[in-house]
Write a protein that holds these residues in place. Sequence first.
Motif, PDB file in Angstrom:
ATOM      1  N   LEU A 187      29.918  -0.849  65.227  1.00  0.00           N
ATOM      2  CA  LEU A 187      30.149  -0.078  64.005  1.00  0.00           C
ATOM      3  C   LEU A 187      31.085  -0.832  63.063  1.00  0.00           C
ATOM      4  N   ILE A 188      32.146  -1.428  63.625  1.00  0.00           N
ATOM      5  CA  ILE A 188      33.141  -2.124  62.813  1.00  0.00           C
ATOM      6  C   ILE A 188      32.626  -3.477  62.326  1.00  0.00           C
ATOM      7  N   ASP A 189      32.082  -4.270  63.225  1.00  0.00           N
ATOM      8  CA  ASP A 189      31.704  -5.646  62.879  1.00  0.00           C
ATOM      9  C   ASP A 189      30.379  -5.731  62.135  1.00  0.00           C
ATOM     10  N   ILE A 190      29.428  -4.898  62.495  1.00  0.00           N
ATOM     11  CA  ILE A 190      28.092  -4.958  61.892  1.00  0.00           C
ATOM     12  C   ILE A 190      27.940  -3.915  60.775  1.00  0.00           C
ATOM     13  N   GLY A 191      28.307  -2.671  61.067  1.00  0.00           N
ATOM     14  CA  GLY A 191      28.127  -1.605  60.082  1.00  0.00           C
ATOM     15  C   GLY A 191      29.212  -1.556  59.031  1.00  0.00           C
ATOM     16  N   LYS A 192      30.370  -2.150  59.308  1.00  0.00           N
ATOM     17  CA  LYS A 192      31.514  -2.091  58.387  1.00  0.00           C
ATOM     18  C   LYS A 192      31.885  -0.639  58.083  1.00  0.00           C
ATOM     19  N   VAL A 193      31.910   0.170  59.138  1.00  0.00           N
ATOM     20  CA  VAL A 193      32.219   1.586  58.987  1.00  0.00           C
ATOM     21  C   VAL A 193      33.233   1.987  60.064  1.00  0.00           C
ATOM     22  N   ALA A 194      34.166   2.840  59.681  1.00  0.00           N
ATOM     23  CA  ALA A 194      35.198   3.314  60.609  1.00  0.00           C
ATOM     24  C   ALA A 194      34.989   4.801  60.863  1.00  0.00           C
ATOM     25  N   VAL A 195      34.624   5.135  62.085  1.00  0.00           N
ATOM     26  CA  VAL A 195      34.419   6.523  62.493  1.00  0.00           C
ATOM     27  C   VAL A 195      35.249   6.750  63.754  1.00  0.00           C
ATOM     28  N   MET A 196      35.924   7.894  63.813  1.00  0.00           N
ATOM     29  CA  MET A 196      36.802   8.142  64.951  1.00  0.00           C
ATOM     30  C   MET A 196      35.998   8.229  66.248  1.00  0.00           C
ATOM     31  N   LEU A 223      31.140  10.599  68.433  1.00  0.00           N
ATOM     32  CA  LEU A 223      31.881  10.181  67.249  1.00  0.00           C
ATOM     33  C   LEU A 223      32.296  11.433  66.488  1.00  0.00           C
ATOM     34  N   ARG A 224      33.502  11.408  65.902  1.00  0.00           N
ATOM     35  CA  ARG A 224      33.907  12.480  64.994  1.00  0.00           C
ATOM     36  C   ARG A 224      33.815  11.943  63.572  1.00  0.00           C
ATOM     37  N   PHE A 225      32.804  12.422  62.859  1.00  0.00           N
ATOM     38  CA  PHE A 225      32.441  11.900  61.540  1.00  0.00           C
ATOM     39  C   PHE A 225      32.895  12.904  60.478  1.00  0.00           C
ATOM     40  N   ASN A 226      33.889  12.527  59.694  1.00  0.00           N
ATOM     41  CA  ASN A 226      34.483  13.415  58.687  1.00  0.00           C
ATOM     42  C   ASN A 226      33.610  13.443  57.436  1.00  0.00           C
ATOM     43  N   VAL A 227      33.035  14.607  57.127  1.00  0.00           N
ATOM     44  CA  VAL A 227      32.125  14.722  55.977  1.00  0.00           C
ATOM     45  C   VAL A 227      32.784  15.386  54.767  1.00  0.00           C
ATOM     46  N   ALA A 228      34.114  15.501  54.756  1.00  0.00           N
ATOM     47  CA  ALA A 228      34.806  16.108  53.615  1.00  0.00           C
ATOM     48  C   ALA A 228      34.968  15.059  52.516  1.00  0.00           C
ATOM     49  N   CYS A 229      33.849  14.743  51.905  1.00  0.00           N
ATOM     50  CA  CYS A 229      33.777  13.680  50.905  1.00  0.00           C
ATOM     51  C   CYS A 229      32.484  13.880  50.118  1.00  0.00           C
ATOM     52  N   SER A 230      32.219  13.007  49.169  1.00  0.00           N
ATOM     53  CA  SER A 230      30.984  13.129  48.392  1.00  0.00           C
ATOM     54  C   SER A 230      29.765  12.887  49.276  1.00  0.00           C
ATOM     55  N   ILE A 231      28.642  13.489  48.903  1.00  0.00           N
ATOM     56  CA  ILE A 231      27.406  13.284  49.648  1.00  0.00           C
ATOM     57  C   ILE A 231      26.989  11.815  49.593  1.00  0.00           C
ATOM     58  N   LYS A 232      27.344  11.132  48.511  1.00  0.00           N
ATOM     59  CA  LYS A 232      27.003   9.714  48.387  1.00  0.00           C
ATOM     60  C   LYS A 232      27.740   8.895  49.445  1.00  0.00           C
ATOM     61  N   LYS A 233      29.012   9.222  49.686  1.00  0.00           N
ATOM     62  CA  LYS A 233      29.761   8.507  50.718  1.00  0.00           C
ATOM     63  C   LYS A 233      29.185   8.795  52.103  1.00  0.00           C
ATOM     64  N   VAL A 234      28.797  10.055  52.356  1.00  0.00           N
ATOM     65  CA  VAL A 234      28.179  10.401  53.640  1.00  0.00           C
ATOM     66  C   VAL A 234      26.927   9.561  53.857  1.00  0.00           C
ATOM     67  N   GLN A 235      26.088   9.471  52.834  1.00  0.00           N
ATOM     68  CA  GLN A 235      24.861   8.693  52.951  1.00  0.00           C
ATOM     69  C   GLN A 235      25.167   7.220  53.208  1.00  0.00           C
ATOM     70  N   ASP A 236      26.141   6.676  52.488  1.00  0.00           N
ATOM     71  CA  ASP A 236      26.548   5.284  52.682  1.00  0.00           C
ATOM     72  C   ASP A 236      27.017   5.066  54.114  1.00  0.00           C
ATOM     73  N   GLY A 237      27.824   5.998  54.626  1.00  0.00           N
ATOM     74  CA  GLY A 237      28.314   5.880  55.992  1.00  0.00           C
ATOM     75  C   GLY A 237      27.198   5.905  57.013  1.00  0.00           C
ATOM     76  N   LEU A 238      26.234   6.797  56.817  1.00  0.00           N
ATOM     77  CA  LEU A 238      25.113   6.895  57.754  1.00  0.00           C
ATOM     78  C   LEU A 238      24.241   5.638  57.703  1.00  0.00           C
ATOM     79  N   GLU A 239      24.070   5.059  56.525  1.00  0.00           N
ATOM     80  CA  GLU A 239      23.304   3.814  56.415  1.00  0.00           C
ATOM     81  C   GLU A 239      24.009   2.671  57.135  1.00  0.00           C
ATOM     82  N   ARG A 240      25.330   2.672  57.109  1.00  0.00           N
ATOM     83  CA  ARG A 240      26.089   1.654  57.837  1.00  0.00           C
ATOM     84  C   ARG A 240      25.976   1.866  59.351  1.00  0.00           C
ATOM     85  N   ILE A 241      26.001   3.134  59.785  1.00  0.00           N
ATOM     86  CA  ILE A 241      25.794   3.412  61.210  1.00  0.00           C
ATOM     87  C   ILE A 241      24.396   2.949  61.626  1.00  0.00           C
ATOM     88  N   LEU A 242      23.403   3.213  60.776  1.00  0.00           N
ATOM     89  CA  LEU A 242      22.029   2.774  61.059  1.00  0.00           C
ATOM     90  C   LEU A 242      21.968   1.253  61.209  1.00  0.00           C
TER      91      LEU A 242
END
Length: 394
Positions: free
Chosen positions: A341-350, A363-382
């Motif tokens: 997640l960190i090295d490839i996805g460049k995403v930090a999730v607890m 994973l505890r994924f905090n979604v208290a943010c814009s929907i655009k950020k949520v989508q960006d985060g999920l694409e990085r996890i993918l």
Amino acid sequence: MNFDDIKDRRGTYCTQWDYIKDRFGKEDLLPFTISDMDLESPDEIAEALIKRINHKIFGYSRWNHDDFKNAVTGWYEKRFNYIPDKEWIVYSPSVIYSVSKFIEMKTEKGDGVLINTPGYDGFFKMIEGNERKLISSPLKNVNGRYEVDFEDFEKKCDEAKVFLLCSPHNPVGKVWTEEELKKMIDICRKKNVFIISDEIHMDIVYNGKHIPILSLGGEYLENMILCTSASKTFNIPAFTGSYLFIPSEKDREEFLRILKNRDALSSPSILAVIATITAYNKCEYWVDELVKYTENNIRFTKEYLQKNIPELKCEVPQGSYFAWIDFSELDLPSEEFQRYLIDIGKVAVMPGLTYGEEGRYFLRFNVACSIKKVQDGLERILKAVEHIRNLKNI
């Protein structure tokens, strides 16, 4: 009010953004970590604070007045159909401070403190820091929904002096039913276990209804306290400040003695007091919209995973703004998945392991943010998962 707006938090001494390297080892990550929001607080709060700041005198202040107490009791009446006694209300600099002080008051070093796990990691540190024994009663995961193992809970109460409840539960988002709360109280009464209820996530509920534990206290009321704050709901933790309800006059006097005389913390942040009063008196509409928005973000997360990353699964929780994501089907250790997640996805999730062994494959994924950020985060996890897929196919 537009929760889709994105505001850059970098350069504001922000824990989630500016100090991400402290926990994850790298700076160039998109964070979904600490439990605050990337969403602006209500305009009414900002306006009230600006008005106070423009006064330009910032002397010592008080919390023990009707403006503060009436705002709190009014909120409980509006949101939970419950009116606590104003005399029970006591200020505290933070919820975890209140919990810590009551563990000191109600136990001796080496005594047991019972929690449900997976659980908030701050509980682990605080119990250990007080030199008490952490006792875990693991929650049962039933198809993505969590339940108390009451047989185990009652057995563990034999070893405990205090039960520390998280209501709604962080990280799994469980909103306790009246039946469950009554059963917990009944067992604690039978075993003479004091109840401390941390209800800081009380306003973020999607399914069910939050029930303040004191409303069910009955004969055991003076053997429990409720600790909470407006900070999580309105994204104002930077001001510090919380409050608690202490039904027992003896306990109330002892807590105030510690707060005032021993720890010298009875003078509150005036900004926290004003923010809380304004939030509870003027911003109910904002909370209603926030709950809709964060629930939609979690639903989006669930659907995105189903469509694009079926190895990862989550259910819409009953409350809180966390998606609790099960990655057990990847068949990878938590530490290895974090590395991808960190090295490839460049995403930090607890990592769920932060909240106890029961969270090892979550994973505890905090979604208290814009929907655009949520989508960006999920694409990085993918991106990270696609890398894992490719490695497995080599």
